[in-house]
Design an enzyme around this catalytic site. Sequence first.
Site, PDB file in Angstrom:
ATOM      1  N   ARG A 184     -21.250  66.316  29.246  1.00  0.00           N
ATOM      2  CA  ARG A 184     -20.618  65.123  29.827  1.00  0.00           C
ATOM      3  C   ARG A 184     -21.325  64.777  31.122  1.00  0.00           C
ATOM      4  O   ARG A 184     -21.604  63.622  31.418  1.00  0.00           O
ATOM      5  CB  ARG A 184     -19.114  65.351  30.066  1.00  0.00           C
ATOM      6  CG  ARG A 184     -18.478  64.232  30.895  1.00  0.00           C
ATOM      7  CD  ARG A 184     -16.944  64.146  30.816  1.00  0.00           C
ATOM      8  NE  ARG A 184     -16.267  65.407  30.677  1.00  0.00           N
ATOM      9  CZ  ARG A 184     -16.115  66.321  31.648  1.00  0.00           C
ATOM     10  NH1 ARG A 184     -16.606  66.078  32.861  1.00  0.00           N
ATOM     11  NH2 ARG A 184     -15.485  67.447  31.420  1.00  0.00           N
ATOM     12  N   ASP A 197     -24.054  40.813  33.807  1.00  0.00           N
ATOM     13  CA  ASP A 197     -24.133  41.238  32.405  1.00  0.00           C
ATOM     14  C   ASP A 197     -25.403  40.608  31.826  1.00  0.00           C
ATOM     15  O   ASP A 197     -25.486  39.397  31.656  1.00  0.00           O
ATOM     16  CB  ASP A 197     -22.873  40.768  31.655  1.00  0.00           C
ATOM     17  CG  ASP A 197     -22.851  41.247  30.195  1.00  0.00           C
ATOM     18  OD1 ASP A 197     -23.937  41.452  29.618  1.00  0.00           O
ATOM     19  OD2 ASP A 197     -21.743  41.385  29.634  1.00  0.00           O
ATOM     20  N   LYS A 243     -26.336  45.284  21.304  1.00  0.00           N
ATOM     21  CA  LYS A 243     -26.951  44.030  20.900  1.00  0.00           C
ATOM     22  C   LYS A 243     -28.477  44.186  20.866  1.00  0.00           C
ATOM     23  O   LYS A 243     -28.986  44.970  20.098  1.00  0.00           O
ATOM     24  CB  LYS A 243     -26.485  42.908  21.842  1.00  0.00           C
ATOM     25  CG  LYS A 243     -24.965  42.924  22.114  1.00  0.00           C
ATOM     26  CD  LYS A 243     -24.115  42.640  20.898  1.00  0.00           C
ATOM     27  CE  LYS A 243     -22.640  42.978  21.060  1.00  0.00           C
ATOM     28  NZ  LYS A 243     -21.963  42.421  22.211  1.00  0.00           N
TER      29      LYS A 243
HETATM   30  C1  LIG Z   1     -20.781  42.728  22.988  1.00  0.00           C
HETATM   31  C2  LIG Z   1     -20.762  42.399  24.407  1.00  0.00           C
HETATM   32  C3  LIG Z   1     -20.086  43.206  25.348  1.00  0.00           C
HETATM   33  C4  LIG Z   1     -19.264  44.406  24.924  1.00  0.00           C
HETATM   34  O1  LIG Z   1     -20.087  45.422  24.432  1.00  0.00           O
HETATM   35  P1  LIG Z   1     -19.639  46.477  23.295  1.00  0.00           P
HETATM   36  O2  LIG Z   1     -20.873  47.276  23.115  1.00  0.00           O
HETATM   37  O3  LIG Z   1     -19.222  45.696  22.096  1.00  0.00           O
HETATM   38  O4  LIG Z   1     -18.500  47.267  23.854  1.00  0.00           O
HETATM   39  C5  LIG Z   1     -20.174  42.858  26.678  1.00  0.00           C
HETATM   40  N1  LIG Z   1     -20.871  41.780  27.095  1.00  0.00           N
HETATM   41  C6  LIG Z   1     -21.524  40.983  26.224  1.00  0.00           C
HETATM   42  C7  LIG Z   1     -22.272  39.800  26.731  1.00  0.00           C
HETATM   43  C8  LIG Z   1     -21.486  41.263  24.854  1.00  0.00           C
HETATM   44  O5  LIG Z   1     -22.141  40.446  24.011  1.00  0.00           O
END
Ligand SMILES: *Cc1c(COP(=O)(O)O)cnc(C)c1O
Length: 378
Positions: free
Chosen positions: A46, A170, A195
């Site tokens: 962890r 993000d 993604k």
């Molecule tokens: C999918 C997504 C998230 C969340 O991520 P997960 O891996 O599904 O938990 C956060 N921000 C954006 C822009 C996303 O496309």
Amino acid sequence: MKKKTQMIHAGITGDEQTGAVSVPIYQTSTYQQDGAGQHRGYEYSRTGNPTRHALEETITALEHGQAGFAFASGMAAITSVMTLFNSGDHVVMTDDVYGGTFRLMNHVINRLGIESTFIDSSDPAQVKEAIQDNTVALYIETPTNPLLKITDIAEMEEIAREHELTLIVDNTFNTPYFQHPLELGADIVLHSATKYIGGHSDVVGGLVVVNNETLAKDLHFIQNSSGAILGPQDSWLLLRGIKTLGLRMEAHENNTQRIVHFLNQHPKVTNVYYPGLSDHSGHEIAQRQASGFGGMISFDVGSGENADHVLANVKYFTLAESLGAVESLISIPARMTHASIPKDRREALGITDGLIRISVGIEDADDLIDDLRQAIEN
Ligand SMILES: *Cc1c(COP(=O)(O)O)cnc(C)c1O
């Protein structure tokens, strides 16, 4: 090092002990100690794991940061970042952030006494107006989903500096191949690595990179304390995905530009949203702050019925949530990712029933265009 070389050689690669070219998957929970409290850098997985560490070093290098952290999902990463803050703190956020982020802030983080205000961050005046005495952070997403709105990161940095806010970006949509928020003044950059970074629809993960020692120490403490870590297998899959990130992003973008051109002149398509289009509201900023426009397009076919028809007839676009993978995906935001938003609010935002979002894959562009054409016209 140029970008494509970085994708292959940045961070930690291979294995010193054996010469293995690929980082081994250290499938272990614990590590033998040479004496009580005398470990060789790892004591418990962890706290640290060599495969995860290799990924964390790699994303740190790609984002030009100080330290990186891998989490079990994008949401785990965002949750961990939010626990940097305290009860009584306030965060200003982009209004069309990822739906899961909106839910997290309004149904989980709010219960811990951390409040948030959602504004259109592509308009700096709205950002300034939302700042309160207890505001500690500015959280933005750019481009956003599904209308690909652009926020000026450097301008956000100025506002954040003036008000001593932590600037969080993000960077899921553009990836470090196209956009470097830390270079533009952000303090924290984060990803749903599920993604583009993973890129093959086979792993869920989240990554965070910070730009200073204090944040690095605090976030490592949170990661180890709350434990939402990414496992070694999934860390390895992300390391593997990163090797081809440059190639994939270029292929996504080349295909996307051709599809945008096709959609933009099609009489049955009423609106095309893509930051690469000169009439897109954020085009100039996108051009300035990123080296690519990405692989996401939204377009309007006029009605929910028309959108259904397109979805039912495409062959190469898989109907699914998520984005950023080698295979093309298609969705109707109004009925999928944004279904929880009331219809009049959706329409006001431009998320009409006829709006289709595609995540353009890396198939042959001719096939993708032929497929969309037959689905739109027949
Ligand atoms: C999918 C997504 C998230 C969340 O991520 P997960 O891996 O599904 O938990 C956060 N921000 C954006 C822009 C996303 O496309």
